[in-house]
Scaffold this active site. Structure first.
Site, short mmCIF file in Angstrom:
data_model
loop_
_atom_site.label_atom_id
_atom_site.label_comp_id
_atom_site.label_asym_id
_atom_site.label_seq_id
_atom_site.Cartn_x
_atom_site.Cartn_y
_atom_site.Cartn_z
N ILE A 12 0.85 -1.21 0.00
CA ILE A 12 0.00 0.00 0.00
C ILE A 12 0.88 1.25 0.00
O ILE A 12 0.57 2.24 -0.68
CB ILE A 12 -0.97 -0.02 1.20
CG1 ILE A 12 -1.79 -1.32 1.21
CG2 ILE A 12 -1.89 1.19 1.18
CD1 ILE A 12 -2.62 -1.55 2.47
N ALA A 75 4.62 -1.78 9.44
CA ALA A 75 4.12 -2.65 10.52
C ALA A 75 4.24 -4.09 10.05
O ALA A 75 4.44 -4.35 8.86
CB ALA A 75 2.65 -2.33 10.82
N THR A 117 -6.64 -0.78 11.04
CA THR A 117 -7.20 -1.99 10.44
C THR A 117 -8.58 -2.33 10.99
O THR A 117 -8.89 -2.02 12.15
CB THR A 117 -6.25 -3.18 10.69
OG1 THR A 117 -6.94 -4.40 10.36
CG2 THR A 117 -5.82 -3.29 12.13
N TYR A 141 -2.37 -8.75 16.43
CA TYR A 141 -2.21 -7.75 15.36
C TYR A 141 -3.19 -6.60 15.57
O TYR A 141 -2.78 -5.42 15.63
CB TYR A 141 -2.42 -8.43 14.00
CG TYR A 141 -2.59 -7.45 12.86
CD1 TYR A 141 -1.60 -6.51 12.57
CD2 TYR A 141 -3.76 -7.45 12.08
CE1 TYR A 141 -1.77 -5.60 11.53
CE2 TYR A 141 -3.92 -6.56 11.04
CZ TYR A 141 -2.93 -5.63 10.77
OH TYR A 141 -3.10 -4.73 9.75
N ASN A 170 -10.08 -4.87 3.39
CA ASN A 170 -9.12 -5.63 2.58
C ASN A 170 -8.65 -4.84 1.37
O ASN A 170 -9.43 -4.66 0.42
CB ASN A 170 -9.74 -6.95 2.12
CG ASN A 170 -10.07 -7.82 3.31
OD1 ASN A 170 -9.18 -8.39 3.94
ND2 ASN A 170 -11.34 -7.90 3.64
N HIS A 187 -3.37 -13.05 1.27
CA HIS A 187 -4.60 -12.40 0.79
C HIS A 187 -5.21 -13.17 -0.38
O HIS A 187 -4.51 -13.66 -1.26
CB HIS A 187 -4.31 -10.95 0.40
CG HIS A 187 -3.89 -10.12 1.58
ND1 HIS A 187 -2.88 -9.20 1.54
CD2 HIS A 187 -4.35 -10.12 2.85
CE1 HIS A 187 -2.74 -8.65 2.75
NE2 HIS A 187 -3.62 -9.20 3.56
N LEU A 188 -6.54 -13.23 -0.36
CA LEU A 188 -7.26 -14.11 -1.28
C LEU A 188 -7.02 -13.79 -2.77
O LEU A 188 -6.76 -14.71 -3.56
CB LEU A 188 -8.77 -14.05 -0.97
CG LEU A 188 -9.69 -14.83 -1.88
CD1 LEU A 188 -9.35 -16.33 -1.86
CD2 LEU A 188 -11.15 -14.62 -1.46
N GLY A 281 -11.33 -17.84 14.78
CA GLY A 281 -11.48 -16.38 14.86
C GLY A 281 -11.83 -15.71 13.55
O GLY A 281 -11.71 -14.50 13.43
#
Ligand SMILES: NC(=O)c1ccc[n+]([C@@H]2O[C@H](COP(=O)([O-])OP(=O)(O)OC[C@H]3O[C@@H](n4cnc5c(N)ncnc54)[C@H](O)[C@@H]3O)[C@@H](O)[C@H]2O)c1
Length: 326
Positions: A12, A75, A117, A141, A170, A187-188, A281
């Site tokens: 990003i 991060a 996030t 996280y 996302n 990531h998908l 989760g």
């Protein structure tokens, strides 16, 4: 403005840098390349190869480059890893983040946009998630990102910092130059595209018995350029005070199966899937309400359609079959 982008060699951060340069800002990328790529740093930006934990280098950079504002994106961000190694996440996302805040304070740079996030919310019962939803992270996280948000708040109250905390859902998609190249990839969309190129055999779907229309988890995807534009808008409005904004595309979101179907349509490839167990989760649905940033800053996503997001990522993947190749 002269802006320091921490994590600007990452996915990003490279697109934020690109958009800032396009708008005529001067950018210093500050990154230790622990996850990012030297070739992702956009030409036209200065590059400082150093870590957040190096307060002296930070102070030197802020002073020498006459930095006026910071966009803090550096991060660690792997949810699963954070659960088995929380120390690593507290160290980087909180302790090293505080070194940055201290360096900013000493250098009298008090304007900050932070990459937060959706993981700060945990598993809320009501969707879409707006900023009044209680925060209740379910992994280290999300907890470390929330800790840093709280630190910014106290730095605002005590020292007059002005911050925007952008809680992303996302991020996906690419520009012509900058795309997603993570190792490991979690990531998908990039995983499905790796299947399309033959770099991976199948997409594992973590559970198909969720209470959603097709049984797979529903998520909210935002194009990385729309995300980057939000940073620039937020930066321009900080004189009005500190703010927290959610950033997603809203609507009904997309199920894992819908994402895989879209990748099939865009790439023309089969994309085999296998059903695996649920991940602990993983909430069934996470959809952002981005009404606040739309109303307050006039932000409007340009690439809301999942197909546009996947097309941009596919083009980048075809042009960069080995990612950044480092
Ligand atoms: N990708 C997403 O969908 C998503 C969603 C929500 C929030 N975020 C947040 O957005 C930010 C950017 O995410 P991304 O996907 O681009 O991640 P990324 O891993 O691609 O980029 C992070 C960059 O930070 C650098 N970095 C990490 N620790 C550092 C340190 N101590 N000093 C200097 N540089 C350091 C890495 O080398 C990397 O280039 C992160 O803060 C992440 O938590 C991302």
């Amino acid at each position: 403005m002269r802006i320091l982008v921490t994590g600007g060699a990452g996915y990003i951060g490279s697109v934020v840098t690109e958009e800032l340069l396009n708008d005529g800002h001067q950018v210093v990328v500050y990154d230790n390349l622990s996850k990012g790529h030297r070739t992702a740093v956009v030409p036209g930006a200065q590059f400082v190869h150093a870590g957040l934990e190096d307060g002296q280098r930070l102070r030197q950079t802020l002073a020498q480059q006459q930095v006026e504002a910071v966009i803090h994106m550096a991060a660690y961000s792997l949810v699963g890893e954070s659960s088995v190694n929380p120390a690593k996440y507290y160290q980087n996302n909180v302790a090293s983040g505080l070194v940055l805040l201290d360096a900013m304070l000493e250098s009298d740079v008090k304007i900050l946009v932070f990459s937060s996030t959706a993981a700060t919310y945990g598993e809320p019962k009501h969707q879409p998630i707006d900023e009044s939803t209680p925060t209740n992270p379910t992994n280290p996280y999300g907890e470390t990102k929330l800790s840093f948000e709280r630190a910014m708040n106290w730095f605002d109250l005590a020292y007059g910092f002005r911050y925007a905390s952008l809680r992303y859902f996302n991020a996906a998609g690419a520009t012509v130059r900058c795309g997603e190249d993570h190792d490991p990839e979690s990531h998908l969309i990039p995983i499905a595209l790796q299947v399309a190129t033959g770099a991976r055999q199948y997409v594992e779907i973590f559970g198909d018995d969720y209470p959603t229309s097709d049984g797979t988890c529903v998520r909210d995807y935002i194009h990385v350029v729309d995300l980057a534009r939000a940073h620039i808008l937020a930066l321009g409005e900080l004189d009005k005070g500190s703010q927290i904004f959610n950033l997603g595309c809203g609507g009904d979101g997309y199920s894992v199966r819908q994402v895989v179907d879209t990748v099939r349509e865009v790439t023309g490839k089969e994309i085999p899937t296998r059903i695996g167990p649920r991940r602990p989760g993983d909430p069934s649905t996470l959809i952002a309400s981005s009404e606040k940033i739309k109303a307050k800053l006039g932000w409007q996503p340009k690439y809301q359609d999942l197909r546009l997001i996947v097309e941009s990522a596919w083009k980048w993947t075809l042009a960069h079959p080995h990612g950044y190749g480092e």
